[in-house]
Write an enzyme that holds these catalytic residues in place. Structure first.
Site, short mmCIF file in Angstrom:
data_model
loop_
_atom_site.label_atom_id
_atom_site.label_comp_id
_atom_site.label_asym_id
_atom_site.label_seq_id
_atom_site.Cartn_x
_atom_site.Cartn_y
_atom_site.Cartn_z
N LYS A 153 0.81 -1.23 0.00
CA LYS A 153 0.00 0.00 0.00
C LYS A 153 0.84 1.27 0.00
O LYS A 153 0.42 2.30 -0.53
CB LYS A 153 -0.94 0.00 1.20
CG LYS A 153 -2.01 -1.06 1.09
CD LYS A 153 -2.98 -0.97 2.21
CE LYS A 153 -3.84 -2.22 2.20
NZ LYS A 153 -4.89 -2.17 3.21
N ASP B 6 -9.79 2.38 3.24
CA ASP B 6 -9.73 1.47 4.39
C ASP B 6 -10.27 2.10 5.67
O ASP B 6 -10.99 1.46 6.44
CB ASP B 6 -8.28 1.06 4.66
CG ASP B 6 -7.80 -0.03 3.71
OD1 ASP B 6 -8.64 -0.82 3.24
OD2 ASP B 6 -6.59 -0.07 3.44
P1 NDP Z 1 2.00 -3.73 6.38
O1 NDP Z 1 2.93 -4.71 5.74
O2 NDP Z 1 2.04 -2.32 5.97
O3 NDP Z 1 2.28 -3.75 7.97
C1 NDP Z 1 2.37 -4.96 8.66
C2 NDP Z 1 2.50 -4.70 10.16
O4 NDP Z 1 2.44 -5.98 10.79
C3 NDP Z 1 3.80 -4.05 10.61
O5 NDP Z 1 3.55 -3.22 11.71
C4 NDP Z 1 4.65 -5.26 11.06
O6 NDP Z 1 5.57 -4.97 12.05
C5 NDP Z 1 3.57 -6.14 11.65
N1 NDP Z 1 3.89 -7.56 11.68
C6 NDP Z 1 4.03 -8.41 10.63
N2 NDP Z 1 4.29 -9.65 11.06
C7 NDP Z 1 4.31 -9.58 12.43
C8 NDP Z 1 4.52 -10.55 13.45
N3 NDP Z 1 4.75 -11.82 13.16
N4 NDP Z 1 4.46 -10.14 14.74
C9 NDP Z 1 4.20 -8.85 15.02
N5 NDP Z 1 4.01 -7.88 14.11
C10 NDP Z 1 4.07 -8.25 12.82
O7 NDP Z 1 0.54 -4.38 6.26
P2 NDP Z 1 -0.89 -3.67 6.07
O8 NDP Z 1 -1.02 -2.59 7.08
O9 NDP Z 1 -1.12 -3.38 4.66
O10 NDP Z 1 -1.91 -4.89 6.43
C11 NDP Z 1 -1.93 -5.42 7.74
C12 NDP Z 1 -3.02 -6.48 7.88
O11 NDP Z 1 -4.32 -5.91 7.75
C13 NDP Z 1 -2.96 -7.60 6.85
O12 NDP Z 1 -3.15 -8.82 7.52
C14 NDP Z 1 -4.09 -7.28 5.89
O13 NDP Z 1 -4.60 -8.47 5.31
C15 NDP Z 1 -5.10 -6.67 6.84
N6 NDP Z 1 -6.05 -5.74 6.17
C16 NDP Z 1 -7.38 -6.02 6.14
C17 NDP Z 1 -8.28 -5.15 5.56
C18 NDP Z 1 -9.73 -5.46 5.56
O14 NDP Z 1 -10.44 -4.89 4.74
N7 NDP Z 1 -10.23 -6.28 6.43
C19 NDP Z 1 -7.84 -3.91 4.92
C20 NDP Z 1 -6.45 -3.68 5.06
C21 NDP Z 1 -5.58 -4.59 5.63
P3 NDP Z 1 7.10 -4.48 11.72
O15 NDP Z 1 7.02 -3.00 11.52
O16 NDP Z 1 7.87 -4.87 12.93
O17 NDP Z 1 7.53 -5.23 10.50
#
Ligand code: NDP
Length: 264
Positions: free
Chosen positions: A64, A100
């Site tokens: 995104k 979103d």
């Molecule tokens: P990003 O990749 O931008 O961010 C991911 C975040 O998750 C970061 O803060 C990362 O931390 C953290 N993270 C990833 N793996 C782990 C872990 N194992 N333990 C702890 N923290 C973790 O993702 P998005 O913001 O684009 O999406 C996030 C989630 O939201 C996804 O699962 C997506 O499917 C869902 N989503 C659902 C929507 C809906 O309509 N229902 C709409 C938008 C998103 P770090 O900074 O440390 O890497």
């Protein structure tokens, strides 16, 4: 000519967006088709979009922020947050939007008035939600695995914690925006933090949909009212479809057609 739309993500096979949008196109007799594109490299988003001849697209994890950078023009709330989840081809120019955050506000309406929220995670979704919550006058705290990503949230007025710094506090709602639990069975933070968080909140939400994440399983065990990301998905989808079809169609009607796809 048939219009083509797609969702970009990695992973993307779980996405319900094709079903949701295709059900609206079908109901409207709109000559269009919505598909999925597994994109590994976010920097290839723009060239892939145009080489597929798309009229519009949605973008999901982890592209995104790359989508924001790929746009020729960004409009509305996406400009505030630097995060784009909806792309529209406007005369060969890539226009970016973010649907979103409003989708999520719609999803939590049934929890009643919310004054304090803790966000788990600091990625694109967290940025969009935090800015929206602040705009709505809600007090926002953010906890994230990597400290580096917290600076943005501190700057816009959130209280921020790394895992080491976390101190328990009471919240109306805790929302998981991490992708922990999407492809794995991980919790969004170490167990002791999650236990403390769940003891101090009235409601729980997860952005992930289509499965009960380990985080939501714990909330259920503790008998906390929770919801997964399905309503958020529906909300952002309705707003994105409005941008794609650009017809004088009521939101409630788009929602009605899209909801049908949830029972497929
Ligand atoms: P990003 O990749 O931008 O961010 C991911 C975040 O998750 C970061 O803060 C990362 O931390 C953290 N993270 C990833 N793996 C782990 C872990 N194992 N333990 C702890 N923290 C973790 O993702 P998005 O913001 O684009 O999406 C996030 C989630 O939201 C996804 O699962 C997506 O499917 C869902 N989503 C659902 C929507 C809906 O309509 N229902 C709409 C938008 C998103 P770090 O900074 O440390 O890497």
């Amino acid at each position: 000519m048939k219009k083509l739309f797609s969702i970009f993500g990695d992973p993307v096979s779980h996405s319900r967006s094709p079903l949701m949008h295709n059900s609206v196109f079908k109901a409207l007799n709109y000559d269009a088709c919505y598909t999925r594109t597994h994109l590994l490299d976010g920097t290839k988003l723009k060239e892939t979009f145009f080489s597929l001849g798309l009229s519009g697209a949605n973008v999901t994890v982890p592209h995104k922020e790359a989508a924001f950078n790929a746009c020729d023009e960004v409009r509305g709330f996406a400009k505030t947050v630097g995060v784009v989840n909806t792309l529209v081809n406007e005369n060969g120019k890539l226009i970016g939007y973010n649907t979103d955050a409003d989708g999520f506000m719609y999803a939590i309406e049934e929890f009643g008035e919310t004054k304090t929220i803790l966000i788990l995670g600091a990625g694109g979704t967290a940025k969009a939600l935090a800015s929206k919550f602040l705009q709505e006058g809600i007090k926002v705290s953010v906890i994230n695995r990597s400290e580096g990503r917290l600076a943005y949230f501190k700057e816009i007025g959130c209280k921020t914690y790394s895992w080491d710094e976390y101190r328990a506090s009471q919240y109306d709602l805790v929302v998981n925006t991490t992708s922990a639990g999407l492809k794995d069975e991980e919790l969004p933070a170490p167990q002791n933090i999650i236990d403390s968080v769940l003891e101090n909140t009235s409601f729980v939400a997860d952005a992930i949909y289509g499965k009960l994440t380990p985080f939501l399983k714990l909330a259920r065990e503790k008998k906390i009212t929770f919801k997964d990301g399905a309503d958020m998905l529906l909300g952002q989808g309705v707003l994105a479809n409005e941008l794609f079809v650009n017809a004088a169609l009521k939101k409630e009607d788009i929602k009605k057609y899209m909801s049908r796809s949830f029972s497929l």
